[in-house]
Design an enzyme around this catalytic site. Structure first.
Site, PDB file in Angstrom:
ATOM      1  N   LYS A 109      38.518  38.413  47.335  1.00 33.53           N
ATOM      2  CA  LYS A 109      39.313  39.599  46.984  1.00 33.53           C
ATOM      3  C   LYS A 109      39.999  40.200  48.206  1.00 33.53           C
ATOM      4  O   LYS A 109      39.615  39.979  49.351  1.00 33.53           O
ATOM      5  CB  LYS A 109      38.413  40.641  46.302  1.00 33.53           C
ATOM      6  CG  LYS A 109      38.018  40.274  44.866  1.00 33.53           C
ATOM      7  CD  LYS A 109      39.182  40.378  43.912  1.00 33.53           C
ATOM      8  CE  LYS A 109      38.878  39.834  42.521  1.00 33.53           C
ATOM      9  NZ  LYS A 109      37.935  40.639  41.758  1.00 33.53           N
ATOM     10  N   ARG A 115      31.086  35.397  39.873  1.00 36.50           N
ATOM     11  CA  ARG A 115      32.280  34.598  39.558  1.00 36.50           C
ATOM     12  C   ARG A 115      32.955  34.220  40.865  1.00 36.50           C
ATOM     13  O   ARG A 115      33.386  35.111  41.621  1.00 36.50           O
ATOM     14  CB  ARG A 115      33.216  35.415  38.658  1.00 36.50           C
ATOM     15  CG  ARG A 115      34.478  34.693  38.204  1.00 36.50           C
ATOM     16  CD  ARG A 115      35.276  35.597  37.267  1.00 36.50           C
ATOM     17  NE  ARG A 115      36.476  34.935  36.776  1.00 36.50           N
ATOM     18  CZ  ARG A 115      37.653  34.973  37.385  1.00 36.50           C
ATOM     19  NH1 ARG A 115      37.793  35.645  38.534  1.00 36.50           N
ATOM     20  NH2 ARG A 115      38.703  34.338  36.872  1.00 36.50           N
TER      21      ARG A 115
END
Length: 465
Positions: free
Chosen positions: A408, A443
């Protein structure tokens, strides 16, 4: 109310099973209640519990549902017993093994007595396996006994903790083990990201359903590296991304899911998740073999998503997001703090899912790292995940949690690594933090590396070796 319509009543039904496919039996009982015009409005979580009274039998799966019915107490009893018989129940030993058990706990606030039925249920206040799920639904209500001032939740807290402690149970599929989100020694599931998109922020263009040989190799490598769930997406939801359209998304994902399910026997024990916010895509994906619907909008971007999820019976991941991928970066005001506000907004999405018919035991939650969040918000959610899991916001207890920190933007900002695919080390720290905080699923893009991280973190924080 129509003068010709019978009055409706609120009742609470306890259910349990310890024979055969216990969860399927409970879900079948719920379907049969609906067919009998007993509307299942809400359900508790499911709990695996040790037997009580008759100890020499297998563990039970127990829960409670709130129903709406026009039936009288005795007619409701007759209907429930007919459902039990229809599902094959044979009562051979009192309080012994049973394929399905349906007991009326409450009926409005009535006190009702008959030789076949007592309401409220006479033993419910001594049974953790009844009070725990009932307290999820009506924690602050009180039993309708004269002068009774103690809530159901207070009764639950007054009981000695059972041994072994009840384990919250979230089914995925008949071939995939249920997630036990309150088991201290559970393993973390590694969800591998398989983007069939040209424009995902990290791996756009790497995979395509049109090249089935390459797809097979990719999925096989993910499984061999430790993935237990494959999350397949056909549209990027990165900040600022543009939608591709339903037909194109279907073209990308459905052939891939069908191929994995029909041509890859090594994937038989792996769950497939469809990463979509479109109801038609979700329905087609489940029909092709997907087990989980992973909706980044928790049903907000398509009003048909939650009813569709309920109809398919698939487990659904509700992720926190505001707006859409084009607008979410401007919607980052959390006046009560990100943990409280995300928790409350997720609780509202749980309520919407329940109203649409999704069973609570079919819900997984995701706080949505990077979606309508800035860097301090993402860090706070990683740091304070235990608060979300254990009651900072009432009503979120017992759910499994998914965390998606992989590569991210906040990882890149903290490390100075601009290329998303090079953020493996920073991602490893976030995966460790997720597992320390109680995540049930992480994930990730880098399956091999994050499986190793998860293996060690599970050993440290959960004692799993």
């Amino acid at each position: 109310m129509d003068a010709h319509q019978p009055p409706m009543h609120r009742a609470f039904i306890a259910f349990g099973s310890n024979v055969g496919d216990r969860i399927e039996m409970i879900e079948a009982a719920c379907r049969e209640m609906e067919r009998a015009s007993i509307r299942v409005k809400r359900t508790s979580s499911l709990f695996e519990t040790a037997p009580m009274y008759v100890l020499d039998q297998d563990p039970f799966i127990n829960g409670v549902c709130e129903v709406e019915t026009s039936l009288s107490p005795m007619d409701l009893l007759d209907t429930l017993q007919s459902i039990e018989i229809g599902l094959g129940r044979k009562k051979l030993i009192d309080k012994g093994p049973r394929s399905i058990d349906l007991d009326i706990l409450l009926y409005d606030q009535q006190i009702f007595s008959h030789e076949r039925l007592s309401i409220p249920h006479q033993l419910m206040l001594e049974r953790d396996f009844v009070l725990r799920p009932l307290s999820q639904l009506i924690p602050h209500e009180r039993p309708p006994f004269p002068g009774h001032s103690t809530t159901y939740l207070a009764h639950l807290k007054s009981l000695a903790p059972p041994t072994p402690f009840p384990v919250a149970t979230t089914p995925i599929s008949p071939t995939f083990p249920a997630i036990h989100s309150t088991a201290p020694n559970r393993r973390t599931h590694i969800m591998a990201i398989l983007n069939l998109t040209p424009d995902s922020f990290s791996d756009g263009g790497r995979h395509s359903a049109q090249d089935l040989d390459a797809l097979t190799t990719t999925v096989r490598d993910m499984i061999h590296a430790g993935a237990t769930i494959i999350d397949i997406g056909g549209e990027s939801t990165r900040p600022g991304s543009q939608p591709v359209g339903e037909a194109e998304e279907l073209r990308r994902v459905v052939p891939a899911i069908r191929h994995i399910r029909t041509a890859m026997p090594e994937a038989a024990g792996v769950a497939i998740s469809i990463d979509t916010y479109r109801a038609r895509v979700a329905e087609a994906a489940v029909a092709a073999g997907a087990d989980i619907i992973n909706d980044v909008s928790a049903g907000l971007l398509d009003p048909e998503m939650l009813p569709t999820a309920a109809r398919t019976g698939a487990t659904v991941i509700l992720m926190h997001m505001r707006g859409n991928p084009a607008t979410m970066t401007r919607l980052t005001d959390y006046p009560n703090g990100v943990v409280q506000d995300v928790g409350r907004e997720l609780r509202a999405r749980v309520a919407a899912a329940e109203a649409a018919g999704v069973r609570r035991w079919r819900i997984i939650l995701d706080p949505g790292l990077g979606f309508a969040k800035n860097e301090p918000h993402d860090l706070a959610l990683l740091r304070d995940l235990p608060q979300l899991r254990t009651g900072a916001v009432e009503g979120l207890e017992y759910f499994p949690w998914l965390m998606g920190p992989s590569r991210k933007r906040f990882v890149g900002r903290l490390t100075g690594v601009t290329k998303a695919s090079d953020r493996t080390w920073g991602t490893a720290a976030t995966v460790t933090a997720s597992i320390a905080g109680g995540a049930d699923i992480v994930r990730v893009h880098d399956v091999k590396e994050m499986w190793q991280v998860g293996r060690v973190a599970d050993a440290i924080y959960r004692g799993v070796v």
